[in-house]
Scaffold this motif. Sequence first.
Motif, PDB file in Angstrom:
ATOM      1  N   ALA A  34     -41.658 -39.433 -19.964  1.00 32.97           N
ATOM      2  CA  ALA A  34     -40.485 -39.861 -20.740  1.00 32.97           C
ATOM      3  C   ALA A  34     -39.238 -39.813 -19.863  1.00 32.97           C
ATOM      4  O   ALA A  34     -38.620 -38.763 -19.691  1.00 32.97           O
ATOM      5  N   THR A  35     -38.863 -40.956 -19.312  1.00 33.08           N
ATOM      6  CA  THR A  35     -37.727 -41.012 -18.392  1.00 33.08           C
ATOM      7  C   THR A  35     -36.424 -41.386 -19.081  1.00 33.08           C
ATOM      8  O   THR A  35     -35.348 -41.198 -18.512  1.00 33.08           O
ATOM      9  N   ALA A  36     -36.501 -41.948 -20.287  1.00 40.63           N
ATOM     10  CA  ALA A  36     -35.293 -42.503 -20.910  1.00 40.63           C
ATOM     11  C   ALA A  36     -34.599 -41.531 -21.854  1.00 40.63           C
ATOM     12  O   ALA A  36     -33.382 -41.370 -21.812  1.00 40.63           O
ATOM     13  N   LYS A  37     -35.357 -40.868 -22.704  1.00 43.76           N
ATOM     14  CA  LYS A  37     -34.764 -40.037 -23.745  1.00 43.76           C
ATOM     15  C   LYS A  37     -34.534 -38.607 -23.264  1.00 43.76           C
ATOM     16  O   LYS A  37     -35.327 -38.054 -22.500  1.00 43.76           O
ATOM     17  N   SER A  38     -33.447 -38.028 -23.769  1.00 41.45           N
ATOM     18  CA  SER A  38     -33.110 -36.646 -23.444  1.00 41.45           C
ATOM     19  C   SER A  38     -32.190 -36.109 -24.529  1.00 41.45           C
ATOM     20  O   SER A  38     -31.413 -36.866 -25.131  1.00 41.45           O
ATOM     21  N   VAL A  39     -32.273 -34.817 -24.796  1.00 39.27           N
ATOM     22  CA  VAL A  39     -31.348 -34.218 -25.762  1.00 39.27           C
ATOM     23  C   VAL A  39     -29.914 -34.314 -25.262  1.00 39.27           C
ATOM     24  O   VAL A  39     -28.966 -34.222 -26.048  1.00 39.27           O
ATOM     25  N   HIS A  40     -29.744 -34.507 -23.960  1.00 37.67           N
ATOM     26  CA  HIS A  40     -28.401 -34.644 -23.411  1.00 37.67           C
ATOM     27  C   HIS A  40     -27.813 -36.021 -23.705  1.00 37.67           C
ATOM     28  O   HIS A  40     -26.627 -36.248 -23.473  1.00 37.67           O
ATOM     29  N   LEU A  41     -28.656 -36.929 -24.188  1.00 38.83           N
ATOM     30  CA  LEU A  41     -28.173 -38.238 -24.632  1.00 38.83           C
ATOM     31  C   LEU A  41     -28.058 -38.218 -26.151  1.00 38.83           C
ATOM     32  O   LEU A  41     -26.996 -38.027 -26.703  1.00 38.83           O
ATOM     33  N   SER A  42     -29.191 -38.394 -26.819  1.00 39.87           N
ATOM     34  CA  SER A  42     -29.163 -38.358 -28.284  1.00 39.87           C
ATOM     35  C   SER A  42     -30.411 -37.723 -28.868  1.00 39.87           C
ATOM     36  O   SER A  42     -30.513 -37.565 -30.079  1.00 39.87           O
ATOM     37  N   GLY A  43     -31.358 -37.366 -28.020  1.00 38.71           N
ATOM     38  CA  GLY A  43     -32.598 -36.788 -28.520  1.00 38.71           C
ATOM     39  C   GLY A  43     -33.499 -37.848 -29.128  1.00 38.71           C
ATOM     40  O   GLY A  43     -33.184 -39.036 -29.142  1.00 38.71           O
ATOM     41  N   HIS A  44     -34.644 -37.427 -29.629  1.00 40.07           N
ATOM     42  CA  HIS A  44     -35.617 -38.349 -30.195  1.00 40.07           C
ATOM     43  C   HIS A  44     -35.449 -38.440 -31.708  1.00 40.07           C
ATOM     44  O   HIS A  44     -35.270 -37.426 -32.389  1.00 40.07           O
ATOM     45  N   LEU A  45     -35.528 -39.663 -32.220  1.00 41.17           N
ATOM     46  CA  LEU A  45     -35.473 -39.876 -33.657  1.00 41.17           C
ATOM     47  C   LEU A  45     -36.734 -39.327 -34.316  1.00 41.17           C
ATOM     48  O   LEU A  45     -37.754 -39.108 -33.657  1.00 41.17           O
ATOM     49  N   SER A  46     -36.672 -39.141 -35.621  1.00 38.79           N
ATOM     50  CA  SER A  46     -37.827 -38.603 -36.353  1.00 38.79           C
ATOM     51  C   SER A  46     -39.049 -39.492 -36.199  1.00 38.79           C
ATOM     52  O   SER A  46     -40.171 -39.011 -36.012  1.00 38.79           O
ATOM     53  N   VAL A  47     -38.842 -40.815 -36.255  1.00 36.84           N
ATOM     54  CA  VAL A  47     -39.975 -41.732 -36.127  1.00 36.84           C
ATOM     55  C   VAL A  47     -40.560 -41.662 -34.721  1.00 36.84           C
ATOM     56  O   VAL A  47     -41.779 -41.784 -34.532  1.00 36.84           O
ATOM     57  N   GLU A  48     -39.703 -41.438 -33.720  1.00 35.73           N
ATOM     58  CA  GLU A  48     -40.196 -41.300 -32.353  1.00 35.73           C
ATOM     59  C   GLU A  48     -41.010 -40.021 -32.199  1.00 35.73           C
ATOM     60  O   GLU A  48     -42.072 -40.019 -31.559  1.00 35.73           O
ATOM     61  N   GLN A  49     -40.522 -38.948 -32.784  1.00 38.48           N
ATOM     62  CA  GLN A  49     -41.272 -37.695 -32.722  1.00 38.48           C
ATOM     63  C   GLN A  49     -42.609 -37.828 -33.449  1.00 38.48           C
ATOM     64  O   GLN A  49     -43.621 -37.272 -33.008  1.00 38.48           O
ATOM     65  N   PHE A  50     -42.617 -38.569 -34.554  1.00 38.73           N
ATOM     66  CA  PHE A  50     -43.867 -38.784 -35.290  1.00 38.73           C
ATOM     67  C   PHE A  50     -44.891 -39.497 -34.410  1.00 38.73           C
ATOM     68  O   PHE A  50     -46.062 -39.099 -34.338  1.00 38.73           O
ATOM     69  N   LEU A  51     -44.452 -40.557 -33.739  1.00 36.01           N
ATOM     70  CA  LEU A  51     -45.353 -41.299 -32.858  1.00 36.01           C
ATOM     71  C   LEU A  51     -45.856 -40.425 -31.716  1.00 36.01           C
ATOM     72  O   LEU A  51     -47.047 -40.438 -31.384  1.00 36.01           O
ATOM     73  N   LEU A  52     -44.951 -39.671 -31.124  1.00 33.42           N
ATOM     74  CA  LEU A  52     -45.350 -38.810 -30.011  1.00 33.42           C
ATOM     75  C   LEU A  52     -46.304 -37.710 -30.471  1.00 33.42           C
ATOM     76  O   LEU A  52     -47.233 -37.332 -29.749  1.00 33.42           O
ATOM     77  N   ARG A  53     -46.082 -37.206 -31.667  1.00 31.61           N
ATOM     78  CA  ARG A  53     -46.920 -36.122 -32.190  1.00 31.61           C
ATOM     79  C   ARG A  53     -48.335 -36.612 -32.497  1.00 31.61           C
ATOM     80  O   ARG A  53     -49.313 -35.926 -32.211  1.00 31.61           O
ATOM     81  N   HIS A  54     -48.442 -37.810 -33.062  1.00 32.15           N
ATOM     82  CA  HIS A  54     -49.738 -38.279 -33.550  1.00 32.15           C
ATOM     83  C   HIS A  54     -50.414 -39.308 -32.646  1.00 32.15           C
ATOM     84  O   HIS A  54     -51.615 -39.537 -32.783  1.00 32.15           O
TER      85      HIS A  54
END
Length: 762
Positions: free
Chosen positions: A486-506
């Motif tokens: 994961a090169t694009a997203k970071s908590v220092h930018l805006s973090g991951h949206l809930s739908v993104e976390q769902f996809l990553l989790r499952h």
Amino acid sequence: MSKLLRSYLRYARGEKKTSPWALLYPLQFITRMWMKLRINLYARGLLSVTEPPLPVVSIGNNSLGGTNKTPMTELVVRQFQEAGIDAGLVSRGYRTKEHGPIWIGQDEESTRRETAGDEPLMLARRLPGVKIVVSRDRVQGVTLLASLGAKVAVTDDTFQHRRMARDVDIVLVDATCPFGNGNVIPAGSMREPKSAFSRADILVITKANQADPEQLAYTRAELEKLLDPQKIFTAEIRMESWLEIRGREERIIPADDRPVGSFLAFSAIGSPAGFYRFLEKEGISVKAHRTFRDHHIFTANDIEKLVELAVSLNVDGFICTEKDLINLPSELDLDIPIYIPRIVVSLDDDLGFRTKIMEKLKPNLMVASNGYGEDAIGVVLAKKMKKRFSSAEVSAFAFVGSGTHYRKEGFRVLSPSIEMPSGGVIKYSIFEFIKDLRHGLGSSITSQMSALSSLYSRYRTPVCVGDVYLLASMLWGQGMKPVLVATAKSVHLSGHLSVEQFLLRHRSRFVWTRDSETAEELRAGGVNAEFCGNPVMDLIDKERPEVDVWKGMEGARVLLLPGSRPRTYDDVKLILDAAKELSRRKECCFVMVPAPMIDVGKLVDNLEGWMSTAENSMLVSEGTRVRIYIGEVADAAVKADLLIGLGGTANQLCAGLGVPVVSILEKGKLIQKKLLKEAEVLVKADPLELAAAAEKILTDPDLRNRMRDAGIRNLGGTGALDHVVEYCASALGWDNRCKVYEKYRSFIEKRSGSGSTAEKEL
């Protein structure tokens, strides 16, 4: 077997043309729609496909009834054994009380029919020493097999088991009843429409010596409409020996020393008619036969009735199959002998069959990326993968651009070119997005997804470098859970949206983040995530010989990066004019590094007021000289004092190396500023502003040191990509896959070199 079931099977197999069972005809369309939907759900990643830790050779069929799966499974295992490869078996275990996974032999309970099933126990008798696991969850079964030391998993009846990825799909077709009545269950004997055979990697027409030549030719012709003829083989049933049981005594009788007299045959297998035909061809006199439902467990009452019938017929013994032997009562002690034919299968082209397996065992690996900077990281990762998995084929799928980074390093690019005015697929500005749409963004994405879908099931777990959009695209095109750098997203930018976390989790196997805080955020959301270093910093090739880009140049060393997007041809004038202005204020030397996908000739031709030397190695204007270096950014960055850059990933790399960054105020750079923080200064897109900011940094050692330290601190260290490769080697089993392929290939080459074309008998 009841008369009702016998009547249904006769109709389903095409033995009876007219029957009340024909009323089931419309119901097959429900099955067809469900199977098509199910396959598409797996192909699109809506139902997840998981890569097990071992190479998997699946043996299955597309029909109800026996197709000789068990002897074919034995044949494949023995072929691996002959090559010196430890192959194990995974079976579902039909009509067992345990869900598994269990290993036959782990304890006494595991050897019971009710626990393991008849076919696994039969194979355990036939293949002593081979590890056999029974599990309804095949992925768990293969995982247990790997822990037991097996190097290859041969799985039984898994053609329709889409949740588990496989390396080789071997599909069997019964020559005596290839397509039944042509309908799908419940109106026929086929599990899926005939078109499903096109998914097979290898197709074997079994019982070829039991079918009429005309029927065999018809079957082959029909299958050749769906599959490359070179993938189609035929197999025959052959006698290996006889097993004689008298009372509690067992002995093996040579195949030629067949039992003499008349016999009562009984069976509880998928294709009893084929068994009786086989006995007839072997010259066995069968006075009568009794058929039971497949996998039937014989009771004392069943045996009593069979004995009564045998006595009344005055036969010399019973004949049944090896599978039936497993289902007989354990304390059986009869006065009438039982004879069991021990059969094997032989192939028409044994070496060709093995060669096809070998070809499919070759690991095909894919690195996918969706950005020019991500391409650069992807190239480094692909090179590391190729070095570690030397016998594998490593290819690339670039979602942005034409994959120039990969092509220059000799990697095959699987994706069509997608060049957008914004330089990306989804950018920060709605206006750029509209420009991309007008430029054909929709059709470009469609072509990308079409290209991905054409590669379905041909590659191992995709290794993605980019963001969740890339991961979702790979899921939609490949179905298999990817791993993500994961090169694009970071908590220092805006973090991951809930739908993104769902996809990553499952729908992801593992995620490597660019900082520890983002990894913590994802783990809190249930994602398998870890920070092992910033992948951007792995662009520094520590093994690459040092190149003195600045040799012979004097003054403060200023690196110029014009960017990697199509707008670079316009933006380059901005940073060159800034360099010219800076050289008036302070003694400096300049090196410009164009991105690999930038046409240097076109870049230079567009420059007004600048002259280029031979071969475009130097630009000159009013006494300011800018050296053009074609190579890695890191080569120039390691000794640079300052960067004036319009890049993304390249700017971050320089900051991570301790080079202060000056860039322009725009939305993309403002987002990047959240990552670089005090390591970067943003000014208006004006040469004077850029020069002034650069001069201030170069003349203020304290400011320059603070910016240097901030860049090193914020960007983190190297090593992320090494962890990715190590994960693939161990958790995904790619090290073992390569070793298995190399060993099997060596065996095939030796066998082929010897000129041996003889069939391999079991």
